[in-house]
Design an enzyme around this catalytic site. Sequence first.
Site, PDB file in Angstrom:
ATOM      1  N   GLY A 109     -40.779  80.101 -66.478  1.00 35.89           N
ATOM      2  CA  GLY A 109     -39.482  79.439 -66.628  1.00 35.89           C
ATOM      3  C   GLY A 109     -39.409  78.021 -66.119  1.00 35.89           C
TER       4      GLY A 109
ATOM      5  N   ASN B 143     -36.653  76.431 -57.658  1.00 38.85           N
ATOM      6  CA  ASN B 143     -35.227  76.763 -57.659  1.00 38.85           C
ATOM      7  C   ASN B 143     -34.666  76.710 -56.242  1.00 38.85           C
ATOM      8  OD1 ASN B 143     -35.692  77.163 -60.324  1.00 38.85           O
ATOM      9  ND2 ASN B 143     -35.703  79.402 -60.218  1.00 38.85           N
ATOM     10  N   VAL B 144     -33.391  76.402 -56.183  1.00 31.29           N
ATOM     11  CA  VAL B 144     -32.723  76.314 -54.880  1.00 31.29           C
ATOM     12  C   VAL B 144     -31.732  77.463 -54.718  1.00 31.29           C
ATOM     13  CG1 VAL B 144     -33.018  73.810 -54.719  1.00 31.29           C
ATOM     14  CG2 VAL B 144     -30.950  74.721 -55.805  1.00 31.29           C
ATOM     15  N   ASP B 145     -31.767  78.434 -55.645  1.00 33.22           N
ATOM     16  CA  ASP B 145     -30.709  79.450 -55.693  1.00 33.22           C
ATOM     17  C   ASP B 145     -30.913  80.643 -54.767  1.00 33.22           C
ATOM     18  OD1 ASP B 145     -32.599  81.078 -57.107  1.00 33.22           O
ATOM     19  OD2 ASP B 145     -31.848  80.381 -59.050  1.00 33.22           O
TER      20      ASP B 145
ATOM     21  N   ASN C  30     -42.528  81.626 -71.064  1.00 34.24           N
ATOM     22  CA  ASN C  30     -41.443  80.692 -71.378  1.00 34.24           C
ATOM     23  C   ASN C  30     -41.101  80.874 -72.859  1.00 34.24           C
ATOM     24  OD1 ASN C  30     -39.839  78.345 -71.899  1.00 34.24           O
ATOM     25  ND2 ASN C  30     -40.824  77.289 -70.195  1.00 34.24           N
ATOM     26  N   PRO C  31     -39.834  81.111 -73.187  1.00 35.42           N
ATOM     27  CA  PRO C  31     -39.499  81.323 -74.609  1.00 35.42           C
ATOM     28  C   PRO C  31     -39.651  80.063 -75.453  1.00 35.42           C
ATOM     29  CG  PRO C  31     -37.506  81.331 -73.255  1.00 35.42           C
ATOM     30  CD  PRO C  31     -38.672  81.264 -72.310  1.00 35.42           C
TER      31      PRO C  31
ATOM     32  N   HIS D 248     -38.021  72.628 -53.544  1.00 44.37           N
ATOM     33  CA  HIS D 248     -36.875  71.724 -53.661  1.00 44.37           C
ATOM     34  C   HIS D 248     -35.739  72.093 -52.714  1.00 44.37           C
ATOM     35  CE1 HIS D 248     -38.349  70.546 -57.988  1.00 44.37           C
ATOM     36  NE2 HIS D 248     -39.134  70.101 -57.032  1.00 44.37           N
TER      37      HIS D 248
HETATM   38  N1  APR Z   1     -37.202  82.967 -69.253  1.00 51.38           N
HETATM   39  C1  APR Z   1     -38.189  82.075 -69.000  1.00 51.38           C
HETATM   40  N2  APR Z   1     -38.035  80.753 -69.217  1.00 51.38           N
HETATM   41  C2  APR Z   1     -36.851  80.328 -69.687  1.00 51.38           C
HETATM   42  C3  APR Z   1     -35.776  81.204 -69.957  1.00 51.38           C
HETATM   43  C4  APR Z   1     -35.993  82.590 -69.719  1.00 51.38           C
HETATM   44  N3  APR Z   1     -35.043  83.490 -69.954  1.00 51.38           N
HETATM   45  N4  APR Z   1     -34.737  80.464 -70.404  1.00 51.38           N
HETATM   46  C5  APR Z   1     -35.139  79.190 -70.410  1.00 51.38           C
HETATM   47  N5  APR Z   1     -36.418  79.090 -69.980  1.00 51.38           N
HETATM   48  C6  APR Z   1     -37.243  77.896 -69.818  1.00 51.38           C
HETATM   49  C7  APR Z   1     -36.884  76.744 -70.722  1.00 51.38           C
HETATM   50  O1  APR Z   1     -37.514  76.896 -72.003  1.00 51.38           O
HETATM   51  C8  APR Z   1     -37.415  75.553 -69.948  1.00 51.38           C
HETATM   52  O2  APR Z   1     -38.767  75.287 -70.292  1.00 51.38           O
HETATM   53  O3  APR Z   1     -37.039  77.396 -68.508  1.00 51.38           O
HETATM   54  C9  APR Z   1     -37.366  76.014 -68.491  1.00 51.38           C
HETATM   55  C10 APR Z   1     -36.345  75.309 -67.632  1.00 51.38           C
HETATM   56  O4  APR Z   1     -36.697  73.952 -67.563  1.00 51.38           O
HETATM   57  P1  APR Z   1     -35.925  72.935 -66.592  1.00 51.38           P
HETATM   58  O5  APR Z   1     -34.425  73.069 -66.801  1.00 51.38           O
HETATM   59  O6  APR Z   1     -36.543  71.599 -66.778  1.00 51.38           O
HETATM   60  O7  APR Z   1     -36.181  73.542 -65.147  1.00 51.38           O
HETATM   61  P2  APR Z   1     -37.371  73.306 -64.148  1.00 51.38           P
HETATM   62  O8  APR Z   1     -38.668  73.220 -64.855  1.00 51.38           O
HETATM   63  O9  APR Z   1     -37.201  74.303 -63.058  1.00 51.38           O
HETATM   64  O10 APR Z   1     -36.981  71.869 -63.598  1.00 51.38           O
HETATM   65  C11 APR Z   1     -37.653  71.336 -62.501  1.00 51.38           C
HETATM   66  O11 APR Z   1     -36.028  69.550 -62.330  1.00 51.38           O
HETATM   67  O12 APR Z   1     -33.730  69.598 -62.721  1.00 51.38           O
HETATM   68  C12 APR Z   1     -34.724  69.356 -61.754  1.00 51.38           C
HETATM   69  O13 APR Z   1     -34.902  69.712 -59.425  1.00 51.38           O
HETATM   70  C13 APR Z   1     -34.565  70.354 -60.649  1.00 51.38           C
HETATM   71  O14 APR Z   1     -36.059  72.057 -59.804  1.00 51.38           O
HETATM   72  C14 APR Z   1     -35.629  71.403 -60.973  1.00 51.38           C
HETATM   73  C15 APR Z   1     -36.718  70.575 -61.612  1.00 51.38           C
END
Ligand code: APR
Length: 260
Positions: free
Chosen positions: A198, A113-115, A224-225, A130
């Site tokens: 997540g 995350n970048v937040d 992860n839900p 990232h």
């Molecule tokens: N708690 C835990 N996990 C959750 C929740 C929650 N409340 N809500 C959603 N999720 C899960 C989703 O089921 C999903 O598997 O978080 C995940 C988010 O997936 P992505 O949007 O693909 O995010 P991420 O894995 O961080 O993506 C990686 O991709 O978009 C680019 O550079 C960006 O850093 C990011 C990278």
Amino acid sequence: MSNDPLIPTSSPWPGLEEARDLIAQARSVFVLTGAGISAESGVPTFRDALTGLWAQFDPEELASEDAYRRQPALVWEWYQHRRALVAAARPNPAHYALAALAAQKPVTLVTQNVDGLHQRAGSEHVIELHGNLFANKWLNGCGRCDEATAIPGDPPCCSLCGALMRPGVVWFGEDLPRVARFRAEHAAETADLCLVVGTSGLVYPAAGLPGLARDHGARVVVVNPQPSALDQTADVVLPAAAGACLPLLWPQSGTETEPD
Ligand code: APR
């Protein structure tokens, strides 16, 4: 069964007790987080931030060096929009729980995350694979770059060489920051527990880190839900929202305010 009064006697998720035991027994923990940990803070994901006026764009049209060179004012404005969304968000119980865990044992926290919400919850030495949405750097600067006053709406540029200032995030087609990647891999190889929270586990090289940890002997817990690509790597999968689940996995410090 747990004797902890904070833990319900019937666990809301199968595997919760096993995950608690694994974490309690671990001497060191490697944590990998993704966008899901900030979902309960209301932080829009990269794609969610393309609403309203931004809905007409493809993220790859905005988050790349090519895109920035072609349309610097547009891309800069999108980042300003995202910065405002994240600045208005607050860390949630999952971010605070991870900060509390680091007070109990050695933890390396690696995020995609970048937040900046982990830091705002009190986590230190966070490895940002990232980059960070609020950081700026120069795009091919001269090495002595000096910020000129920006024309409203335009990104700032160097008064000496004219280089553009750009957000300090990793764009499509760019490598991860080398030191961050090296430190993350080293932590994955040396921890005895890997906690994944997540992330869809689809974006490499970050998605390879839990497998690296497991190959070096770590046990793996996924929160992860939804099903994720990392479930097959895990010893325990908790199908739970991070903010509801993480505070049940280890004792909490009880402080949930952003440090000054
Ligand atoms: N708690 C835990 N996990 C959750 C929740 C929650 N409340 N809500 C959603 N999720 C899960 C989703 O089921 C999903 O598997 O978080 C995940 C988010 O997936 P992505 O949007 O693909 O995010 P991420 O894995 O961080 O993506 C990686 O991709 O978009 C680019 O550079 C960006 O850093 C990011 C990278």
